[in-house]
Design an enzyme around this catalytic site. Structure first.
Site, PDB file in Angstrom:
ATOM      1  N   ASP A  67       0.808  -1.208   0.000  1.00 29.97           N
ATOM      2  CA  ASP A  67       0.000   0.000   0.000  1.00 29.97           C
ATOM      3  C   ASP A  67       0.847   1.267   0.000  1.00 29.97           C
ATOM      4  O   ASP A  67       2.067   1.229   0.158  1.00 29.97           O
ATOM      5  CB  ASP A  67      -0.935   0.006   1.213  1.00 29.97           C
ATOM      6  N   ASN A 136      -8.136  -3.575  14.203  1.00 30.53           N
ATOM      7  CA  ASN A 136      -9.485  -3.929  13.740  1.00 30.53           C
ATOM      8  C   ASN A 136      -9.473  -5.085  12.747  1.00 30.53           C
ATOM      9  O   ASN A 136     -10.477  -5.368  12.103  1.00 30.53           O
ATOM     10  CB  ASN A 136     -10.179  -2.711  13.139  1.00 30.53           C
ATOM     11  N   HIS A 138      -7.518  -5.265  10.036  1.00 27.94           N
ATOM     12  CA  HIS A 138      -7.210  -4.929   8.650  1.00 27.94           C
ATOM     13  C   HIS A 138      -5.851  -5.494   8.227  1.00 27.94           C
ATOM     14  O   HIS A 138      -4.948  -5.652   9.042  1.00 27.94           O
ATOM     15  CB  HIS A 138      -7.297  -3.412   8.390  1.00 27.94           C
ATOM     16  N   GLU A 143      -9.804  -2.313   5.055  1.00 29.67           N
ATOM     17  CA  GLU A 143     -10.495  -2.034   6.307  1.00 29.67           C
ATOM     18  C   GLU A 143     -11.768  -2.882   6.426  1.00 29.67           C
ATOM     19  O   GLU A 143     -12.256  -3.442   5.438  1.00 29.67           O
ATOM     20  CB  GLU A 143     -10.858  -0.551   6.364  1.00 29.67           C
TER      21      GLU A 143
END
Length: 241
Positions: A67, A136, A138, A143
Site C-alpha cells: 500500500d 481492527n 485490517h 479495512e
C-alpha cells in the site's frame, strides 16, 4: 495454517526473517510482497544483517508493496516509499527497477489500481506476502467492510487506523485519510502468506481473525481459507487464544 508462538518481538523478527530468507535462497528471483508499519521493522533489520554478512543476495529479487498513502510521493518522509528505502531497500542490493509500490501521487485512482494489479499479474504473482495486522483486523489497508474487495483500490481509512498511525506524523491532522491498497484477491493468490503480530493490542485481532467467523468485518479472517498461511506471533498477541 501454521501458528508459531514466540517469546517476544525479537524472536518474532528473527523467525519471520528466517522464513523470508529461505524463500530468497531457494528462489533468488522470487517476488516478495512487503509491508510497512512498526511490525516488520525488526524483520527487515535481521534481513539487512544477514545480507551484510553475505548470507543473502537480493539482486534478482522483485518486490511489491501492499500500500501507499494517497497524496504522498517519494519526496515525503511519511510515504511508504521513504519507509521502505530507509528500513530495507537502501541497505541491500535489490535492483531499484525491481521495486514496486503504488504511486500515491497518481490522481486517477482507477488507472493506478488497474496498473498495480496488472503489474502483479505480469510478475507471476507473489511468492510470499508479509503482513502485519491492524487492531481492527485490517491487512494492508483493507479495512472492515460489508464485502471483501478483491482488486487494488483506494480506501478511506477508518478513525481507528488514523489514530494508530498518527504516531508517525506531527499531528493526527497530518495523517492522510485515503490510501491505495492491494486487494484481498492479490493477497489470497500469494503462494505463501506470512503474518506477524506482537503485543497485547493485537490479541483481539488475532483471536477474531483466526479463531472466529470469516467475515469482511474482520478482513484478516479471509486468511483462514488460504492454503499456506504462517502466523508468527508473540505471547502477548496470542494471549486470548
Amino acid at each position: 495454517m501454521r501458528i508459531y508462538k514466540v517469546k517476544d518481538y525479537n524472536e518474532l523478527s528473527r523467525k519471520a526473517a528466517n522464513i523470508i530468507s529461505a524463500q530468497v535462497i531457494s528462489k533468488p528471483d522470487c517476488v516478495l510482497g512487503l509491508a510497512t508499519g512498526s511490525s516488520p521493522i525488526g524483520t527487515y533489520k535481521q534481513l539487512i544483517e544477514w545480507y551484510k554478512k553475505g548470507d543473502l543476495d537480493f539482486k534478482e529479487t522483485k518486490s511489491v508493496n501492499l500500500d501507499e498513502y494517497r497524496g504522498l510521493g517519494i519526496e515525503s518522509d511519511q510515504s511508504y516509499v521513504y519507509f521502505m528505502n530507509e528500513n530495507l531497500f537502501k541497505h541491500i542490493n535489490i535492483d531499484p527497477k525491481n521495486i514496486n509500490i503504488p504511486n500515491g501521487k497518481k490522481e486517477d485512482a482507477i488507472e493506478e489500481c488497474k496498473r498495480y494489479d496488472d503489474l502483479i499479474d505480469s510478475l507471476g504473482g507473489i511468492d510470499i506476502q508479509l503482513l502485519g495486522i491492524g487492531r481492527n483486523g485490517h491487512i494492508g489497508f483493507n479495512e472492515p467492510d460489508t464485502s471483501f474487495i478483491k482488486e487494488t483500490h483506494c480506501v478511506k481509512l477508518t478513525e481507528s487506523t488514523i489514530e494508530a498511525n498518527k504516531r508517525f506524523f506531527a499531528s493526527v491532522d497530518d495523517v492522510p485519510r485515503e490510501a491505495y491498497t492491494m486487494g484481498i484477491g492479490a493477497i489470497m493468490k500469494a503462494k505463501t502468506v506470512l503474518l506477524i503480530a506482537s503485543g497485547k493490542d493485537k490479541a483481539e485481532a488475532i483471536k477474531n481473525s483466526f479463531f472466529g467467523p470469516i467475515t469482511p468485518n474482520v478482513p484478516a479472517s479471509i486468511l483462514q481459507l488460504h492454503p499456506n498461511v504462517i502466523v508468527v506471533a508473540d505471547e502477548d498477541a496470542l494471549s486470548l487464544v
